[in-house]
Design an enzyme around this catalytic site. Structure first.
Site, PDB file in Angstrom:
ATOM      1  N   LYS A 168      41.182  32.866  66.815  1.00 59.00           N
ATOM      2  CA  LYS A 168      41.035  32.003  65.651  1.00 59.00           C
ATOM      3  C   LYS A 168      39.993  32.729  64.893  1.00 59.00           C
ATOM      4  CE  LYS A 168      43.964  28.409  65.970  1.00 59.00           C
ATOM      5  NZ  LYS A 168      44.784  28.072  64.628  1.00 59.00           N
ATOM      6  N   ASP A 196      44.173  34.698  63.454  1.00 60.40           N
ATOM      7  CA  ASP A 196      44.809  33.635  62.891  1.00 60.40           C
ATOM      8  C   ASP A 196      43.560  33.059  61.853  1.00 60.40           C
ATOM      9  OD1 ASP A 196      46.087  31.442  61.639  1.00 60.40           O
ATOM     10  OD2 ASP A 196      46.559  30.381  63.841  1.00 60.40           O
ATOM     11  N   GLU A 222      47.207  36.310  60.520  1.00 59.28           N
ATOM     12  CA  GLU A 222      48.045  35.359  59.880  1.00 59.28           C
ATOM     13  C   GLU A 222      47.377  34.459  58.617  1.00 59.28           C
ATOM     14  OE1 GLU A 222      49.223  32.122  62.621  1.00 59.28           O
ATOM     15  OE2 GLU A 222      49.211  33.695  64.279  1.00 59.28           O
ATOM     16  N   ASP A 245      52.259  31.707  58.043  1.00 59.27           N
ATOM     17  CA  ASP A 245      52.430  30.582  58.965  1.00 59.27           C
ATOM     18  C   ASP A 245      52.323  29.428  58.109  1.00 59.27           C
ATOM     19  OD1 ASP A 245      52.008  28.550  60.728  1.00 59.27           O
ATOM     20  OD2 ASP A 245      50.443  29.361  61.664  1.00 59.27           O
ATOM     21  N   LYS A 267      56.656  27.231  63.376  1.00 60.96           N
ATOM     22  CA  LYS A 267      56.359  26.142  64.213  1.00 60.96           C
ATOM     23  C   LYS A 267      57.441  25.043  63.894  1.00 60.96           C
ATOM     24  CE  LYS A 267      51.116  26.207  63.916  1.00 60.96           C
ATOM     25  NZ  LYS A 267      51.066  27.585  63.518  1.00 60.96           N
TER      26      LYS A 267
END
Length: 353
Positions: A168, A196, A222, A245, A267
């Site tokens: 992250k 991300d 991402e 994403d 997702k």
């Protein structure tokens, strides 16, 4: 002699149930730049004459650990999904299971469309033989005020077979995040990083950040830019591959091949039905873009489903499902935790026999 072939009677839904759960987390999990300390959702139970199945339906919504509304993920609330199911379920009893697909197609709530289509697939046995896999990409992130030494210890503890980790970024200061990246690579130089950013950088910040990390160690980043239209400019400036994403969850999203686009992180809970999922995977593959299934911080029941789906839809990719470590108990299916919630421990909302 005339022979009449009798068609097999379609499977019918004989029993239905809807339950609600809430599971505390041992440590906060990141939702973009926010954090949650509890995960809530629904369990849909359906039975035919041949089998009974459970499906987790958990829109990523509600409030974070600061009492702020979670933004940027599920548009529908848990209550809205519950109310829609309470309207649908009485209509489904003794109906063919294909009615699940009809309602999934009609639903404007992605988590509900996903859950109903997943239930149909499970009742049809389409997920049989695809067990919960140990394949996952470890998630690395820094808790608030956590010393880098603790993050380093988690990196040191990674199995030698780990080839990639998800990190992250766009969470802390640029200096701290660059230090984190370089520390990870100092410990495990051969690791490939999937960054991300959750749309956390401006275009200028994204370029500045990417210019300070070794490109050869980065698989992709991402959603690097706050404005997704800047992603191509970002790539032209720095040539770091990027992935989508959050953009996939917009109801009007249509695949478009763009410079530097390397992967789609899907997702399922936020995206919609399995049919819609398959269509996007096929379209991306035609353009050489990778598709990777990822969790929306589901409990173990939901993670098991994504693991099975990944083996079916994306067998050559490792899914992003390394989020169960923060949960203090499992839900209906065990991932190895000491405690596993059973159906009797959940709050019943609807039971029809």
């Amino acid at each position: 002699m005339t022979v009449t072939l009798q068609q097999a009677k379609p499977l019918a839904l004989t029993q239905l149930g809807l339950y609600q759960f809430a599971i505390d987390l041992d440590k906060p999990l990141p939702v973009g730049k926010q954090r949650i300390e509890q995960r809530s959702g629904l369990v849909l139970v359906a039975q035919t004459e041949e089998r009974q199945e459970w499906v987790e339906i958990s829109p990523l919504c509600g409030v974070d650990n600061q009492g702020e509304i979670i933004t940027g993920f599920s548009q529908e609330s848990l209550e809205e999904v519950s109310q829609q199911l309470l309207t649908i379920l009485p209509q489904l009893q003794q109906q063919p299971i294909d009615c699940l697909l009809e309602h999934a197609e009609q639903s404007t709530q992605p988590s509900l469309a996903y859950g109903l289509s997943l239930m149909h697939a499970k009742l049809m046995g389409k997920l049989d033989g695809h067990s919960l896999t140990a394949r996952t990409v470890p998630l690395i992130y820094r808790q608030a005020d956590e010393p880098l030494s603790l993050v380093a210890s988690r990196v040191n503890a990674l199995p030698e077979t780990t080839l990639a980790v998800k990190v992250k970024v766009a969470q802390d200061s640029l200096e701290d995040e660059l230090q984190l990246i370089h520390q990870i690579l100092a410990i495990r130089p051969k690791l490939k990083l999937r960054l991300d950013a959750n749309r956390g950088f401006s275009l200028e910040q994204a370029i500045e950040f990417a210019a300070c990390v070794p490109l050869e160690s980065i698989e992709y980043i991402e959603e690097p830019c706050q404005n997704p239209q800047d992603n191509c400019t970002f790539y032209q400036a720095i040539e770091m591959p990027w992935a989508l994403d959050e953009s996939l969850n917009h109801p009007d999203y249509q695949f478009e091949m763009l410079p530097g686009l390397r992967a789609l992180l899907i997702k399922p809970t936020l995206f919609g039905s399995l049919e819609k999922l398959q269509q996007l995977i096929d379209t991306a593959a035609e353009h050489g873009v990778r598709t990777i299934l990822s969790s929306s911080l589901e409990a173990s029941l939901g993670i098991e489903a994504i693991s099975r789906l990944a083996q079916i839809f994306t067998p050559d990719e490792t899914p992003g499902i390394d989020t169960l470590g923060a949960f203090n108990q499992d839900l209906l299916v065990s991932s190895g935790k000491d405690h596993c919630l059973k159906l009797a421990a959940l709050t019943p909302l609807f039971i029809l026999k």
